[in-house]
Design a protein around this motif. Structure first.
Motif, PDB file in Angstrom:
ATOM      1  N   GLU A 260       0.941  -1.130  -0.062  1.00  0.00           N
ATOM      2  CA  GLU A 260       0.093   0.115  -0.110  1.00  0.00           C
ATOM      3  C   GLU A 260       0.875   1.094  -0.087  1.00  0.00           C
ATOM      4  OE1 GLU A 260      -2.558  -0.384   3.448  1.00  0.00           O
ATOM      5  OE2 GLU A 260      -3.583  -2.075   2.524  1.00  0.00           O
ATOM      6  N   GLU A 263       1.968   2.058  -3.285  1.00  0.00           N
ATOM      7  CA  GLU A 263       0.972   2.398  -4.261  1.00  0.00           C
ATOM      8  C   GLU A 263       0.988   3.850  -4.120  1.00  0.00           C
ATOM      9  OE1 GLU A 263      -0.389   0.833  -6.760  1.00  0.00           O
ATOM     10  OE2 GLU A 263      -0.896  -1.406  -6.231  1.00  0.00           O
ATOM     11  N   VAL A 315       3.014  -5.136  -7.714  1.00  0.00           N
ATOM     12  CA  VAL A 315       2.821  -3.739  -7.438  1.00  0.00           C
ATOM     13  C   VAL A 315       4.271  -3.000  -7.985  1.00  0.00           C
ATOM     14  CG1 VAL A 315       2.942  -1.830  -5.730  1.00  0.00           C
ATOM     15  CG2 VAL A 315       1.511  -3.924  -5.227  1.00  0.00           C
ATOM     16  N   THR A 319       4.286   0.608 -10.212  1.00  0.00           N
ATOM     17  CA  THR A 319       4.725   1.842  -9.510  1.00  0.00           C
ATOM     18  C   THR A 319       6.181   2.260  -9.559  1.00  0.00           C
ATOM     19  OG1 THR A 319       5.356   0.433  -7.579  1.00  0.00           O
ATOM     20  CG2 THR A 319       3.062   1.368  -7.684  1.00  0.00           C
TER      21      THR A 319
END
Length: 330
Positions: A260, A263, A315, A319
């Protein structure tokens, strides 16, 4: 723009995926890993247990990582077990620091040199430095000179130098608490500015995110210190603090929070180039390994460990940015 020699450029490519993203697995822990294994086991596992755990982590998880970070004290057998496509970083620092003296001064492994680590197959050298930008000048001057020597040694051996920076405040004991969270952006971003100077010859910075995500609006149910907008601004300032490639360390947070965080960093416009992720990937595998034996540890790594690292890779693809955009060959 960072200028790399042909050999350093080739080594960096061995440590990265085909897109120039560093998705590295870190298991260079020594004292902390020994404690984790000891706490999880009713039997005395000893040094051999640490070696064996590193071997199974390397064997099972480097299939999914671009490289692995190990230590030469316990990790060289694991280096030989890694997947053939995975690059190798070796740590050069002694674990921990002398808490009886001020300054958290660094030290090297006595019987190792950059030359010797390179001879063991290292594609890059990693060194961990604890640093407080506001500490006494005489302490920070010692650290500056120390890193200058390291950089020169890596230049002489023509091997990439990864500097891991961990911030602290000499007057605040709890770096995970409310008081430190308020000043963390300054501590992290300003130390990155310092060690981006050419005199240190650093090629990649391994750093913390500039905020404590547990105090960011929307990431905590309690009191927050930073609004989402403020936190995003700190991530932007971090990118502006260096022209070097930089990668994030997981700092022991959960795998989910780390994903998270990445992100959030990307949404904020952070220009990071990958991760060197340790405990967030494998720490929950210590207990089955220590309690039930190697087979149980392997089973955990093949399932949850694999999921942790493949989800992180997904991810990263969304990113992280290629370090190749920040370098040119000499």
């Amino acid at each position: 723009m960072l200028k790399l020699t042909k050999n350093k450029m080739a080594a960096m490519k061995r440590l990265s995926d085909e897109n120039g993203i560093i998705g590295a697995l870190a298991i260079d822990q020594r004292g902390s890993l020994k404690k984790m294994i000891s706490n999880a086991s009713t039997n005395e596992i000893g040094d051999q247990g640490i070696i064996e755990f590193k071997k199974v982590v390397s064997r099972e998880l480097t299939k999914y990582s671009s490289s692995i970070l190990l230590d030469p004290e316990y990790g060289l057998p694991a280096a030989k077990e890694r997947d053939e496509q995975a690059g190798l970083l070796l740590a050069y620092e002694k674990t921990g620091y002398d808490a009886t003296k001020p300054g958290r001064l660094p030290d090297l492994l006595d019987e190792w040199s950059v030359k010797r680590l390179k001879e063991e197959g290292a594609d890059a050298i990693k060194f961990l430095l604890y640093y407080d930008v506001d500490e006494a000048k005489e302490i920070n001057d010692l650290k500056h000179a120390f890193v200058e020597r390291l950089g020169s040694e890596c230049v002489a051996e023509d091997i990439p130098f990864f500097l891991e920076l961990v911030s602290y405040d000499a007057n605040i004991e709890d770096v995970k608490g409310h008081d430190y969270a308020k000043i963390k952006p300054h501590k992290v971003n300003d130390m990155m500015k310092e060690f981006s100077k050419e005199r240190y010859q650093v090629d990649v910075l391994k750093v913390e995110v500039p905020v404590n995500m547990n105090f960011v609006e929307g990431f905590t149910e309690g009191e927050f210190i930073y609004t989402k907008e403020q936190a995003a601004q700190y991530f932007n300032e971090q990118s502006e603090a260096t022209h070097l490639p930089y990668i994030y360390l997981s700092a022991g947070v959960s795998a989910q929070l780390f994903r998270e965080t990445l992100e959030f960093a990307a949404q904020a416009g952070a220009d990071f180039n990958g991760v060197l992720c340790g405990r967030a990937t494998w720490k929950n595998g210590v207990e089955p390994f220590a309690e039930q034996g190697e087979d149980a540890g392997v089973e955990w790594l093949q399932n949850e460990g694999k999921n942790n690292i493949t989800e992180l890779n997904s991810v990263l693809k969304r990113t992280a940015k290629s370090w190749m955009e920040k370098v040119e060959e000499k």
